[in-house]
Design a protein around this motif. Structure first.
Motif, PDB file in Angstrom:
ATOM      1  N   ASP A 227       0.819  -1.211   0.000  1.00 22.89           N
ATOM      2  CA  ASP A 227       0.000   0.000   0.000  1.00 22.89           C
ATOM      3  C   ASP A 227       0.857   1.269   0.000  1.00 22.89           C
ATOM      4  O   ASP A 227       0.375   2.352   0.269  1.00 22.89           O
ATOM      5  N   GLU A 228       2.135   1.097  -0.317  1.00 27.95           N
ATOM      6  CA  GLU A 228       3.045   2.240  -0.328  1.00 27.95           C
ATOM      7  C   GLU A 228       2.546   3.347  -1.256  1.00 27.95           C
ATOM      8  O   GLU A 228       2.659   4.527  -0.953  1.00 27.95           O
ATOM      9  N   HIS A 229       1.961   2.963  -2.383  1.00 22.72           N
ATOM     10  CA  HIS A 229       1.484   3.946  -3.355  1.00 22.72           C
ATOM     11  C   HIS A 229      -0.031   4.105  -3.288  1.00 22.72           C
ATOM     12  O   HIS A 229      -0.594   4.859  -4.062  1.00 22.72           O
ATOM     13  N   ASP A 230      -0.659   3.417  -2.367  1.00 20.36           N
ATOM     14  CA  ASP A 230      -2.109   3.485  -2.199  1.00 20.36           C
ATOM     15  C   ASP A 230      -2.451   4.671  -1.299  1.00 20.36           C
ATOM     16  O   ASP A 230      -2.024   4.719  -0.150  1.00 20.36           O
ATOM     17  N   PRO A 231      -3.217   5.634  -1.801  1.00 17.20           N
ATOM     18  CA  PRO A 231      -3.522   6.805  -0.977  1.00 17.20           C
ATOM     19  C   PRO A 231      -4.306   6.460   0.289  1.00 17.20           C
ATOM     20  O   PRO A 231      -4.246   7.185   1.273  1.00 17.20           O
ATOM     21  N   GLU A 232      -5.013   5.366   0.304  1.00 22.37           N
ATOM     22  CA  GLU A 232      -5.770   4.966   1.495  1.00 22.37           C
ATOM     23  C   GLU A 232      -4.933   4.151   2.480  1.00 22.37           C
ATOM     24  O   GLU A 232      -5.290   4.004   3.627  1.00 22.37           O
ATOM     25  N   GLY A 233      -3.817   3.599   2.027  1.00 22.38           N
ATOM     26  CA  GLY A 233      -2.992   2.751   2.881  1.00 22.38           C
ATOM     27  C   GLY A 233      -2.510   3.454   4.131  1.00 22.38           C
ATOM     28  O   GLY A 233      -2.637   2.952   5.235  1.00 22.38           O
ATOM     29  N   THR A 234      -1.969   4.623   3.983  1.00 25.67           N
ATOM     30  CA  THR A 234      -1.474   5.377   5.123  1.00 25.67           C
ATOM     31  C   THR A 234      -2.613   5.747   6.051  1.00 25.67           C
ATOM     32  O   THR A 234      -2.494   5.692   7.262  1.00 25.67           O
ATOM     33  N   THR A 235      -3.757   6.118   5.495  1.00 25.41           N
ATOM     34  CA  THR A 235      -4.899   6.503   6.299  1.00 25.41           C
ATOM     35  C   THR A 235      -5.331   5.359   7.212  1.00 25.41           C
ATOM     36  O   THR A 235      -5.574   5.571   8.396  1.00 25.41           O
ATOM     37  N   VAL A 236      -5.398   4.159   6.683  1.00 23.07           N
ATOM     38  CA  VAL A 236      -5.801   3.000   7.484  1.00 23.07           C
ATOM     39  C   VAL A 236      -4.775   2.737   8.583  1.00 23.07           C
ATOM     40  O   VAL A 236      -5.131   2.517   9.742  1.00 23.07           O
ATOM     41  N   SER A 237      -3.490   2.801   8.243  1.00 22.16           N
ATOM     42  CA  SER A 237      -2.445   2.563   9.239  1.00 22.16           C
ATOM     43  C   SER A 237      -2.467   3.619  10.335  1.00 22.16           C
ATOM     44  O   SER A 237      -2.346   3.308  11.518  1.00 22.16           O
ATOM     45  N   VAL A 238      -2.617   4.865   9.948  1.00 27.43           N
ATOM     46  CA  VAL A 238      -2.646   5.953  10.918  1.00 27.43           C
ATOM     47  C   VAL A 238      -3.887   5.842  11.790  1.00 27.43           C
ATOM     48  O   VAL A 238      -3.820   6.015  13.012  1.00 27.43           O
ATOM     49  N   GLU A 239      -5.016   5.541  11.186  1.00 27.67           N
ATOM     50  CA  GLU A 239      -6.259   5.399  11.956  1.00 27.67           C
ATOM     51  C   GLU A 239      -6.120   4.284  12.995  1.00 27.67           C
ATOM     52  O   GLU A 239      -6.493   4.453  14.154  1.00 27.67           O
ATOM     53  N   ARG A 240      -5.573   3.171  12.575  1.00 26.25           N
ATOM     54  CA  ARG A 240      -5.399   2.055  13.514  1.00 26.25           C
ATOM     55  C   ARG A 240      -4.441   2.442  14.634  1.00 26.25           C
ATOM     56  O   ARG A 240      -4.700   2.171  15.805  1.00 26.25           O
ATOM     57  N   ALA A 241      -3.350   3.100  14.302  1.00 29.55           N
ATOM     58  CA  ALA A 241      -2.384   3.531  15.325  1.00 29.55           C
ATOM     59  C   ALA A 241      -3.024   4.507  16.309  1.00 29.55           C
ATOM     60  O   ALA A 241      -2.800   4.416  17.523  1.00 29.55           O
ATOM     61  N   ASN A 242      -3.827   5.429  15.804  1.00 27.97           N
ATOM     62  CA  ASN A 242      -4.514   6.381  16.687  1.00 27.97           C
ATOM     63  C   ASN A 242      -5.488   5.666  17.623  1.00 27.97           C
ATOM     64  O   ASN A 242      -5.548   5.967  18.823  1.00 27.97           O
ATOM     65  N   GLU A 243      -6.249   4.737  17.089  1.00 33.67           N
ATOM     66  CA  GLU A 243      -7.222   4.008  17.906  1.00 33.67           C
ATOM     67  C   GLU A 243      -6.519   3.144  18.956  1.00 33.67           C
ATOM     68  O   GLU A 243      -6.979   3.042  20.091  1.00 33.67           O
ATOM     69  N   VAL A 244      -5.403   2.538  18.595  1.00 35.10           N
ATOM     70  CA  VAL A 244      -4.638   1.730  19.545  1.00 35.10           C
ATOM     71  C   VAL A 244      -4.093   2.610  20.668  1.00 35.10           C
ATOM     72  O   VAL A 244      -4.124   2.225  21.848  1.00 35.10           O
ATOM     73  N   ALA A 245      -3.627   3.807  20.330  1.00 35.83           N
ATOM     74  CA  ALA A 245      -3.132   4.733  21.357  1.00 35.83           C
ATOM     75  C   ALA A 245      -4.266   5.167  22.284  1.00 35.83           C
ATOM     76  O   ALA A 245      -4.090   5.230  23.512  1.00 35.83           O
ATOM     77  N   LEU A 246      -5.432   5.456  21.716  1.00 37.34           N
ATOM     78  CA  LEU A 246      -6.590   5.823  22.541  1.00 37.34           C
ATOM     79  C   LEU A 246      -7.006   4.661  23.448  1.00 37.34           C
ATOM     80  O   LEU A 246      -7.360   4.874  24.611  1.00 37.34           O
ATOM     81  N   LEU A 247      -6.945   3.447  22.928  1.00 36.40           N
ATOM     82  CA  LEU A 247      -7.283   2.272  23.724  1.00 36.40           C
ATOM     83  C   LEU A 247      -6.308   2.109  24.891  1.00 36.40           C
ATOM     84  O   LEU A 247      -6.719   1.858  26.022  1.00 36.40           O
ATOM     85  N   ALA A 248      -5.032   2.279  24.636  1.00 41.51           N
ATOM     86  CA  ALA A 248      -4.027   2.161  25.703  1.00 41.51           C
ATOM     87  C   ALA A 248      -4.268   3.210  26.789  1.00 41.51           C
ATOM     88  O   ALA A 248      -4.179   2.908  27.982  1.00 41.51           O
ATOM     89  N   ALA A 249      -4.610   4.429  26.377  1.00 38.38           N
ATOM     90  CA  ALA A 249      -4.888   5.491  27.349  1.00 38.38           C
ATOM     91  C   ALA A 249      -6.135   5.170  28.166  1.00 38.38           C
ATOM     92  O   ALA A 249      -6.162   5.377  29.388  1.00 38.38           O
ATOM     93  N   ALA A 250      -7.161   4.643  27.523  1.00 45.38           N
ATOM     94  CA  ALA A 250      -8.395   4.286  28.238  1.00 45.38           C
ATOM     95  C   ALA A 250      -8.145   3.146  29.222  1.00 45.38           C
ATOM     96  O   ALA A 250      -8.666   3.164  30.346  1.00 45.38           O
ATOM     97  N   GLU A 251      -7.349   2.170  28.816  1.00 43.71           N
ATOM     98  CA  GLU A 251      -7.035   1.057  29.720  1.00 43.71           C
ATOM     99  C   GLU A 251      -6.231   1.548  30.928  1.00 43.71           C
ATOM    100  O   GLU A 251      -6.479   1.121  32.062  1.00 43.71           O
ATOM    101  N   ALA A 252      -5.292   2.463  30.703  1.00 47.90           N
ATOM    102  CA  ALA A 252      -4.511   3.030  31.810  1.00 47.90           C
ATOM    103  C   ALA A 252      -5.422   3.825  32.743  1.00 47.90           C
ATOM    104  O   ALA A 252      -5.287   3.758  33.967  1.00 47.90           O
TER     105      ALA A 252
END
Length: 128
Positions: A53-78
């Protein structure tokens, strides 16, 4: 000599703060459940995206979205852990006492952050 357990401030309404903490824990559990579902959906959606997905314009969006949600989840669990520990302190008389200086934590601060373990001054000193 036995260790002295700090007593909660006498004016502290333990029943009120127990309800407040319980409400915050319930809200945080709902947040964790919601974030977990979003992460699951984003992960499943990512499976439909080509591996390159290096050249896929949606690839980065999906990765960033998942990373953001994982960070929010970690904060909520803490946050949930902190709330659970605060609820335990309510039963052991350590609630409402600054763990650094031993002074009472003002009720107004506890209403804003019922899980707090430090007075404003000590919390600020810890951040420096």
């Amino acid at each position: 000599m036995p260790e002295k357990v700090p007593m909660a401030p006498p004016e502290l309404d333990a029943a009120y703060f127990a309800r407040l903490i319980d409400e915050r824990m319930e809200h945080t559990r709902e947040q964790i459940s919601s974030l977990t579902a979003v992460i699951r959906e984003v992960t499943l959606a990512a499976k439909d995206i080509p591996a390159d997905d290096e050249h896929d314009p949606e690839g980065t969006t999906v990765s960033v979205e998942r990373a953001n949600e994982v960070a929010l989840l970690a904060a909520a669990e803490a946050s949930l852990i902190e709330l659970m520990e605060a609820r335990e302190r309510l039963t052991t008389d350590g609630y409402g006492i600054c763990e650094r200086c031993g002074n009472p934590i003002p009720a107004a601060r506890l209403e804003i952050r019922p899980e707090t373990r430090f007075c404003v001054e000590c919390a600020a000193a810890r951040r420096r």
